[in-house]
Design a protein around this motif. Structure first.
Motif, PDB file in Angstrom:
ATOM      1  N   GLU A  31       4.123   3.574   9.913  1.00  0.00           N
ATOM      2  CA  GLU A  31       3.351   2.649  10.753  1.00  0.00           C
ATOM      3  C   GLU A  31       1.995   3.238  11.154  1.00  0.00           C
ATOM      4  N   LYS A  32       1.938   4.507  11.544  1.00  0.00           N
ATOM      5  CA  LYS A  32       0.680   5.115  11.970  1.00  0.00           C
ATOM      6  C   LYS A  32      -0.285   5.333  10.814  1.00  0.00           C
ATOM      7  N   ALA A  33       0.238   5.358   9.603  1.00  0.00           N
ATOM      8  CA  ALA A  33      -0.604   5.615   8.430  1.00  0.00           C
ATOM      9  C   ALA A  33      -1.196   4.339   7.838  1.00  0.00           C
ATOM     10  N   ARG A  34      -0.709   3.201   8.245  1.00  0.00           N
ATOM     11  CA  ARG A  34      -1.155   1.960   7.602  1.00  0.00           C
ATOM     12  C   ARG A  34      -2.608   1.635   7.948  1.00  0.00           C
ATOM     13  N   LYS A  76      -6.071  -0.689   8.415  1.00  0.00           N
ATOM     14  CA  LYS A  76      -6.500  -1.976   8.938  1.00  0.00           C
ATOM     15  C   LYS A  76      -7.536  -2.509   7.964  1.00  0.00           C
ATOM     16  N   ASP A  77      -7.260  -3.643   7.369  1.00  0.00           N
ATOM     17  CA  ASP A  77      -8.102  -4.145   6.282  1.00  0.00           C
ATOM     18  C   ASP A  77      -9.573  -4.265   6.678  1.00  0.00           C
ATOM     19  N   GLU A  78      -9.813  -4.665   7.918  1.00  0.00           N
ATOM     20  CA  GLU A  78     -11.189  -4.850   8.374  1.00  0.00           C
ATOM     21  C   GLU A  78     -11.996  -3.547   8.343  1.00  0.00           C
ATOM     22  N   ASP A  79     -11.325  -2.406   8.346  1.00  0.00           N
ATOM     23  CA  ASP A  79     -12.011  -1.120   8.421  1.00  0.00           C
ATOM     24  C   ASP A  79     -12.146  -0.413   7.079  1.00  0.00           C
ATOM     25  N   ILE A  80     -11.558  -0.966   6.025  1.00  0.00           N
ATOM     26  CA  ILE A  80     -11.516  -0.241   4.752  1.00  0.00           C
ATOM     27  C   ILE A  80     -12.922   0.095   4.248  1.00  0.00           C
ATOM     28  N   ALA A  81     -13.830  -0.865   4.258  1.00  0.00           N
ATOM     29  CA  ALA A  81     -15.176  -0.609   3.740  1.00  0.00           C
ATOM     30  C   ALA A  81     -15.856   0.521   4.511  1.00  0.00           C
ATOM     31  N   ASP A  82     -15.731   0.520   5.832  1.00  0.00           N
ATOM     32  CA  ASP A  82     -16.353   1.569   6.633  1.00  0.00           C
ATOM     33  C   ASP A  82     -15.727   2.929   6.369  1.00  0.00           C
ATOM     34  N   HIS A 115      -3.486  14.966  -2.188  1.00  0.00           N
ATOM     35  CA  HIS A 115      -2.102  14.751  -2.610  1.00  0.00           C
ATOM     36  C   HIS A 115      -1.211  14.138  -1.546  1.00  0.00           C
ATOM     37  N   ARG A 116      -1.743  13.837  -0.365  1.00  0.00           N
ATOM     38  CA  ARG A 116      -0.861  13.418   0.733  1.00  0.00           C
ATOM     39  C   ARG A 116      -1.353  12.148   1.423  1.00  0.00           C
ATOM     40  N   VAL A 117      -0.388  11.380   1.942  1.00  0.00           N
ATOM     41  CA  VAL A 117      -0.701  10.201   2.735  1.00  0.00           C
ATOM     42  C   VAL A 117      -1.386  10.623   4.027  1.00  0.00           C
ATOM     43  N   VAL A 118      -2.430   9.924   4.402  1.00  0.00           N
ATOM     44  CA  VAL A 118      -3.214  10.233   5.592  1.00  0.00           C
ATOM     45  C   VAL A 118      -2.483   9.725   6.844  1.00  0.00           C
ATOM     46  N   ASN A 119      -2.439  10.574   7.872  1.00  0.00           N
ATOM     47  CA  ASN A 119      -1.872  10.205   9.186  1.00  0.00           C
ATOM     48  C   ASN A 119      -0.392   9.844   9.135  1.00  0.00           C
ATOM     49  N   LEU A 120       0.328  10.419   8.205  1.00  0.00           N
ATOM     50  CA  LEU A 120       1.754  10.119   8.110  1.00  0.00           C
ATOM     51  C   LEU A 120       2.546  10.885   9.163  1.00  0.00           C
ATOM     52  N   ASP A 121       3.350  10.158   9.911  1.00  0.00           N
ATOM     53  CA  ASP A 121       4.253  10.754  10.892  1.00  0.00           C
ATOM     54  C   ASP A 121       5.556  11.132  10.178  1.00  0.00           C
ATOM     55  N   PRO A 122       5.893  12.417  10.133  1.00  0.00           N
ATOM     56  CA  PRO A 122       7.123  12.819   9.423  1.00  0.00           C
ATOM     57  C   PRO A 122       8.385  12.191  10.006  1.00  0.00           C
ATOM     58  N   GLU A 123       8.293  11.723  11.270  1.00  0.00           N
ATOM     59  CA  GLU A 123       9.442  11.061  11.873  1.00  0.00           C
ATOM     60  C   GLU A 123       9.554   9.594  11.464  1.00  0.00           C
ATOM     61  N   ASP A 124       8.551   9.120  10.720  1.00  0.00           N
ATOM     62  CA  ASP A 124       8.541   7.718  10.290  1.00  0.00           C
ATOM     63  C   ASP A 124       8.216   7.661   8.796  1.00  0.00           C
ATOM     64  N   VAL A 127       1.732  -2.801  -1.723  1.00  0.00           N
ATOM     65  CA  VAL A 127       2.186  -1.659  -0.941  1.00  0.00           C
ATOM     66  C   VAL A 127       2.230  -0.425  -1.849  1.00  0.00           C
ATOM     67  N   PRO A 128       2.106   0.782  -1.271  1.00  0.00           N
ATOM     68  CA  PRO A 128       2.000   1.076   0.156  1.00  0.00           C
ATOM     69  C   PRO A 128       0.570   0.863   0.663  1.00  0.00           C
ATOM     70  N   THR A 129       0.454   0.336   1.858  1.00  0.00           N
ATOM     71  CA  THR A 129      -0.841   0.031   2.458  1.00  0.00           C
ATOM     72  C   THR A 129      -1.306   1.220   3.305  1.00  0.00           C
ATOM     73  N   VAL A 130      -1.510   2.339   2.637  1.00  0.00           N
ATOM     74  CA  VAL A 130      -1.919   3.579   3.291  1.00  0.00           C
ATOM     75  C   VAL A 130      -2.981   4.257   2.430  1.00  0.00           C
ATOM     76  N   PHE A 131      -3.757   5.144   3.046  1.00  0.00           N
ATOM     77  CA  PHE A 131      -4.704   5.968   2.307  1.00  0.00           C
ATOM     78  C   PHE A 131      -4.030   7.266   1.875  1.00  0.00           C
ATOM     79  N   LEU A 132      -4.475   7.765   0.750  1.00  0.00           N
ATOM     80  CA  LEU A 132      -4.005   9.052   0.240  1.00  0.00           C
ATOM     81  C   LEU A 132      -5.218   9.971   0.128  1.00  0.00           C
ATOM     82  N   GLU A 133      -5.161  11.142   0.758  1.00  0.00           N
ATOM     83  CA  GLU A 133      -6.236  12.127   0.633  1.00  0.00           C
ATOM     84  C   GLU A 133      -5.723  13.288  -0.197  1.00  0.00           C
TER      85      GLU A 133
END
Length: 510
Positions: free
Chosen positions: A237-240, A242-248, A179-188, A171-177
């Motif tokens: 949760e929205k930023a995590r 999906k392992d199957e999509d990482i390569a793509d 300087h920031r986490v991708v698709n991060l919901d500030p409420e989560d 962890v964390p199981t998220v992408f970083l673009e």
């Protein structure tokens, strides 16, 4: 109507017409694009051009169109130190804390450091890292994943970064673009801990019924996408991913970077997640090899290489692009998940003719594939036995781009540009390998010396790999005994002492 010209103007007009109708070709010394495809846990024998039983036509094409090395090394038998050495030109064991980094590690390479991307950036390249990072982020712990995180790649020579912050099993199981986490919901908001569970969230250990891939050892903490990881994570949760999509995702980001920078030189460091655990291929590749997920993600890796080749051809960039393909360390089968990697190998031998594997002081820990393609410049289908190390990429590409690197920087990197493109068969005279626990080996000519270490004979966390450790010195003739079965130390004490002294001198170099 007749046109009349003053004397001399006819010649001027003729010159203008020539340069208008016949554009000047790009200067032959213009720097080529550079794509470094850095794979994860791929063994010397894992691809078919090196004898593997799994078809890898796109990867093989790099060797068929270019140069295949048989004597190339990562600097370490694990990922973090190999990546550190490759990017800095300095053996990782020189810096404390460069073992396998936890997912919440702070930056190991700080601003102001001489780096491979920094050298190329100074030469006018647009630079990007896309994929696995695993070199720490930020200045202070704990990292706040909900704000800008720096320093990171952008502070050490990269213009763009799209990252797995650590690796797929942490962890964390998220992408970083950037300087920031991708698709991060500030409420989560995201919270990460490597010490205790957060909010009593499900874990692999407590909730195995939620898993689609069972852990075998060590990977029994927070669950993302039905797979338990190392470390605990809450939120995001929205930023995590999906392992199957990482390569793509990594392919798409790489293609976009190439497209955006097609008009000027670029350096793309594409650090694939494949074939590291957890091995979760996209459904397009699941089951295609009959060798389980590990075999299938090798095919997925081959697709990644093919997609990059296709994009270069579409943009007519292939002949002006160097592609380097290699791995961060040797292979491992069961590295924490029950995916049948060992049981379904069949005739496939990831280790080649070598002993050991990931983590090990033996050859399979650091002897890796190395393929280099530069169409029209490197003789197609050529092979080299030159002794090569990834730590030399920095000074080799500095030489290509006419960049001067001070002698007291990147102190372990050497200029072997001519060997890298097949113009000479002479590579390094010697190199140092690093296993777990900072155990060092020294290779010079046909011989390899492994320093004494009283550690365990087997890697302690159930990966079924020999460490190569012994409380006595080891000496092997790699030319005659690539499997390191005949310890010559007692027969050749003078040679042992020579190599021990040479290793000590390198260790003391500053």
């Amino acid at each position: 109507m007749k046109l009349f010209f003053k004397p001399g103007t006819q010649l001027l007009l003729l010159c203008c017409l020539i340069f208008t109708v016949f554009p000047v070709k790009a200067q032959s010394h213009n720097n080529p694009n550079i794509i470094l495809i850095y794979t994860d846990d791929l063994g010397y024998g894992d691809i078919s051009i090196y004898g593997g039983d799994i078809p890898t036509p796109h990867i093989d094409e790099l060797g068929e169109n270019g140069l295949k090395f048989s004597n190339a090394y990562a600097t370490a038998a694990t990922c973090t130190p190999s990546r550190y050495s490759m990017l800095t030109g300095e053996y990782a064991w020189r810096k404390k804390g460069t073992g396998v980094a936890p997912g919440d590690a702070t930056s190991l390479i700080l601003p102001g450091r001489t780096t491979l991307p920094g050298v190329l950036q100074q030469a006018g390249y647009k630079t990007a890292v896309i994929g696995k990072w695993h070199l720490g982020l930020g200045k202070e712990a704990p990292i706040n994943w909900n704000e800008e995180i720096k320093p990171g790649p952008l502070e050490i020579g990269f213009d763009y970064a799209y990252l797995l912050p650590a690796t797929g099993d942490r962890v964390p199981t998220v992408f970083l673009e950037n300087h920031r986490v991708v698709n991060l919901d500030p409420e989560d908001p995201i919270t990460v801990s490597y010490r205790k569970n957060l909010n009593n969230n499900p874990t692999g250990n407590n909730n195995p019924e939620q898993l689609k891939m069972m852990y075998s050892h060590g990977h029994d903490q927070s669950i993302t996408n039905g797979i338990s990881r190392i470390g605990y994570m809450n939120g995001g949760e929205k930023a995590r991913w999906k392992d199957e999509d990482i390569a793509d995702v990594l392919v798409n980001k790489s293609e976009a970077f190439i497209e955006e920078n097609k008009e000027h030189p670029f350096f793309l460091y594409l650090a694939t997640h494949d074939i590291h655990v957890p091995r979760v291929p996209h459904k397009r590749f699941a089951g295609v090899t009959g060798k389980g997920p590990r075999g299938d993600v090798i095919v997925q890796l081959d697709y990644t290489v093919g997609a990059i080749q296709k994009k270069l051809r579409e943009l007519n960039l292939e002949e002006n692009t160097i592609i380097i393909f290699t791995s961060d360390n040797g292979p491992v089968l069961d590295d924490g998940y029950v995916d049948g990697a060992a049981e379904r190998l069949g005739e496939h031998n990831p280790f080649g003719n070598f002993r050991g594997g990931k983590y090990s002081a033996f050859e399979a820990g650091t002897r890796v594939p190395l393929l280099v393609q530069w169409k029209g410049r490197i003789t197609a289908g050529s092979e080299s036995t030159a002794l090569m190390s990834q730590v030399d990429f920095l000074r080799s590409f500095a030489a290509l781009t006419n960049q001067k690197v001070p002698k007291n920087k990147a102190i372990d990197s050497q200029d072997h540009w001519q060997a890298l493109i097949g113009k000479t068969a002479q590579g390094r005279k010697s190199l140092v390998q690093e296993a777990i626990r900072n155990v060092l080996s020294y290779v010079e000519g046909d011989y390899k010396y492994i320093a004494p270490n009283p550690g365990p004979a087997m890697v302690p966390w159930d990966v079924n790999i020999e460490t190569g450790f012994s409380d006595k010195p080891q000496l092997y003739n790699l030319k005659n005994d690539p499997g390191e079965t005949n310890n010559l130390a007692s027969e050749m004490p003078k040679k042992v002492e020579e190599m021990k002294t040479a290793l000590t001198q390198i260790e003391n170099q500053k």
